[in-house]
Structures are given as structure tokens and as C-alpha cells.
Design a protein around this motif. Structure first.
Motif, PDB file in Angstrom:
ATOM      1  N   VAL A  37       0.771  -1.494  -0.188  1.00 37.42           N
ATOM      2  CA  VAL A  37      -0.012   0.049  -0.032  1.00 37.42           C
ATOM      3  C   VAL A  37       1.006   1.479  -0.031  1.00 37.42           C
ATOM      4  O   VAL A  37       1.885   1.395   0.685  1.00 37.42           O
ATOM      5  CB  VAL A  37      -0.870  -0.028   1.265  1.00 37.42           C
ATOM      6  CG1 VAL A  37      -1.764   1.267   1.154  1.00 37.42           C
ATOM      7  CG2 VAL A  37      -1.947  -1.176   1.055  1.00 37.42           C
ATOM      8  N   ASN A  38       0.653   2.219  -0.855  1.00 41.60           N
ATOM      9  CA  ASN A  38       1.226   3.459  -0.948  1.00 41.60           C
ATOM     10  C   ASN A  38       2.786   3.375  -1.494  1.00 41.60           C
ATOM     11  O   ASN A  38       3.685   4.186  -1.053  1.00 41.60           O
ATOM     12  CB  ASN A  38       1.121   4.378   0.182  1.00 41.60           C
ATOM     13  CG  ASN A  38      -0.314   4.781   0.485  1.00 41.60           C
ATOM     14  OD1 ASN A  38      -1.103   4.964  -0.384  1.00 41.60           O
ATOM     15  ND2 ASN A  38      -0.719   4.715   1.602  1.00 41.60           N
ATOM     16  N   ASP A  39       3.147   2.041  -2.312  1.00 39.83           N
ATOM     17  CA  ASP A  39       4.579   1.960  -2.400  1.00 39.83           C
ATOM     18  C   ASP A  39       4.472   1.191  -3.933  1.00 39.83           C
ATOM     19  O   ASP A  39       3.765   0.222  -4.040  1.00 39.83           O
ATOM     20  CB  ASP A  39       5.101   1.156  -1.530  1.00 39.83           C
ATOM     21  CG  ASP A  39       6.580   0.878  -1.872  1.00 39.83           C
ATOM     22  OD1 ASP A  39       6.949   1.200  -3.056  1.00 39.83           O
ATOM     23  OD2 ASP A  39       7.496   0.364  -0.883  1.00 39.83           O
ATOM     24  N   SER A  40       4.982   2.000  -4.942  1.00 34.40           N
ATOM     25  CA  SER A  40       4.688   1.455  -6.076  1.00 34.40           C
ATOM     26  C   SER A  40       5.976   0.549  -6.699  1.00 34.40           C
ATOM     27  O   SER A  40       6.422   0.482  -7.693  1.00 34.40           O
ATOM     28  CB  SER A  40       4.449   2.502  -7.183  1.00 34.40           C
ATOM     29  OG  SER A  40       5.571   3.366  -7.131  1.00 34.40           O
ATOM     30  N   GLY A  41       6.789   0.300  -5.648  1.00 34.43           N
ATOM     31  CA  GLY A  41       8.087  -0.252  -5.944  1.00 34.43           C
ATOM     32  C   GLY A  41       7.925  -1.831  -6.511  1.00 34.43           C
ATOM     33  O   GLY A  41       6.977  -2.403  -6.439  1.00 34.43           O
ATOM     34  N   ILE A  42       9.124  -2.305  -6.766  1.00 39.19           N
ATOM     35  CA  ILE A  42       9.076  -3.784  -7.244  1.00 39.19           C
ATOM     36  C   ILE A  42       9.860  -4.561  -6.240  1.00 39.19           C
ATOM     37  O   ILE A  42      10.919  -4.223  -5.739  1.00 39.19           O
ATOM     38  CB  ILE A  42      10.173  -3.808  -8.545  1.00 39.19           C
ATOM     39  CG1 ILE A  42       9.448  -2.718  -9.734  1.00 39.19           C
ATOM     40  CG2 ILE A  42      10.014  -5.168  -9.180  1.00 39.19           C
ATOM     41  CD1 ILE A  42       8.216  -2.888 -10.159  1.00 39.19           C
ATOM     42  N   TYR A  43       9.049  -5.691  -5.990  1.00 39.73           N
ATOM     43  CA  TYR A  43       9.593  -6.609  -4.803  1.00 39.73           C
ATOM     44  C   TYR A  43       9.491  -8.064  -5.509  1.00 39.73           C
ATOM     45  O   TYR A  43       9.129  -8.587  -6.384  1.00 39.73           O
ATOM     46  CB  TYR A  43       8.276  -6.883  -3.953  1.00 39.73           C
ATOM     47  CG  TYR A  43       8.249  -5.433  -3.018  1.00 39.73           C
ATOM     48  CD1 TYR A  43       8.880  -5.315  -1.810  1.00 39.73           C
ATOM     49  CD2 TYR A  43       7.417  -4.161  -3.474  1.00 39.73           C
ATOM     50  CE1 TYR A  43       8.855  -4.162  -1.189  1.00 39.73           C
ATOM     51  CE2 TYR A  43       7.537  -3.180  -2.713  1.00 39.73           C
ATOM     52  CZ  TYR A  43       8.056  -2.966  -1.473  1.00 39.73           C
ATOM     53  OH  TYR A  43       8.041  -2.137  -0.828  1.00 39.73           O
TER      54      TYR A  43
END
Length: 146
Positions: A37-43
Motif C-alpha cells: 500500500v502506497n508503495d509502487s516499488g518492485i518486490y
């Protein structure tokens, strides 16, 4: 050959050599598919045991990939990130933000445990049962015999 470049706190730089099974991990996230949530990073979502990352052992599920070959992964769509990985070449440099380890033994910033309602009901019933047994024994022992 795989090896670390440098490390700072939870940020780790590493090199992986693409093998027959590729880099050996799957990713999730992006501006169009937020994983956190509220993080458009790549995991990292999955590590394949026989892939380069699995054999290396440092990359873990839940780690955030900050950059690949010096290219920041901020504000990318999922497809754009996948394309970067596909075009990265044989020797790949990754900058990783390691997932935070779970807090142990009540550190000052730990969160209280949350138990399910079934657990709470079971605990309540166990306490009520113990109170009933104690009450029965107490009244039987203190009863006066005439």
C-alpha cells in the motif's frame, strides 16, 4: 561469479550471473500493480531454488529491488520493470532493500499481538472453567457439617 558490491544498513548491492533458468526469481509491484500500500516499488515474490538468485542465497522473498544495472525502478509500470530485467544481459547488478526482520522479544517499537476471536473465546472459556473448579473446591471445603 556472484558477489557483493557494497552494503549499507538494509541496502545491499549484489551481482548475479544469469544462468540457464534466468535470474531465478519473480517480481511483483509497479505503479499499475502496487504490491505494498502506497508503495509502487518492485518486490521479489518468489525465488526459484535452481536459479541464480536461489543458488546465491542472498535475495529473499519480500526484498525490494531498488535498481537494476544502475537504473532506478521507481515509478515504473510492472511491464517496464519486467522489460528491464529481460534486457539486463548476463551479468546483472541489483540494488536491494532487504525486508525488515520481524521484531523479537518486545523491542520498544514492537506491535501488540493480535489474536483471533476464537483464541480469545477459548482463553475466556478456560478461565471460566478454572474459576468454576476453584469455586466448587472452595465451597465444598468450607461447608460446615452439622
Amino acid at each position: 561469479m556472484n558477489g557483493s558490491l557494497r552494503s549499507t544498513d538494509n541496502v545491499v548491492d549484489m551481482k548475479l550471473k544469469r544462468g540457464p533458468a534466468g535470474l531465478g526469481f519473480n517480481i511483483v509491484g509497479g505503479v499499475d500493480q502496487q504490491y505494498v500500500v502506497n508503495d509502487s516499488g518492485i518486490y521479489v515474490s518468489k525465488i526459484k531454488e535452481d536459479g541464480a538468485a536461489g543458488l546465491d542465497g542472498r535475495l529473499q522473498e519480500g526484498d525490494k529491488i531498488l535498481a537494476i544495472n544502475g537504473v532506478q525502478l521507481e515509478d515504473l509500470t510492472h511491464k517496464a520493470a519486467v522489460d528491464l530485467f529481460r534486457m539486463a544481459g548476463e551479468d546483472v547488478e541489483l540494488r536491494i532493500l532487504k525486508k525488515s526482520p520481524p521484531h523479537m522479544n518486545g523491542t520498544s517499537d514492537s506491535q501488540p499481538e493480535h489474536h483471533s476471536p476464537v483464541f480469545s473465546l477459548g482463553l475466556l472459556l478456560a478461565l471460566a472453567g478454572a474459576a468454576a473448579i476453584f469455586s466448587f473446591i472452595y465451597t465444598r471445603h468450607t461447608r460446615k457439617h452439622f
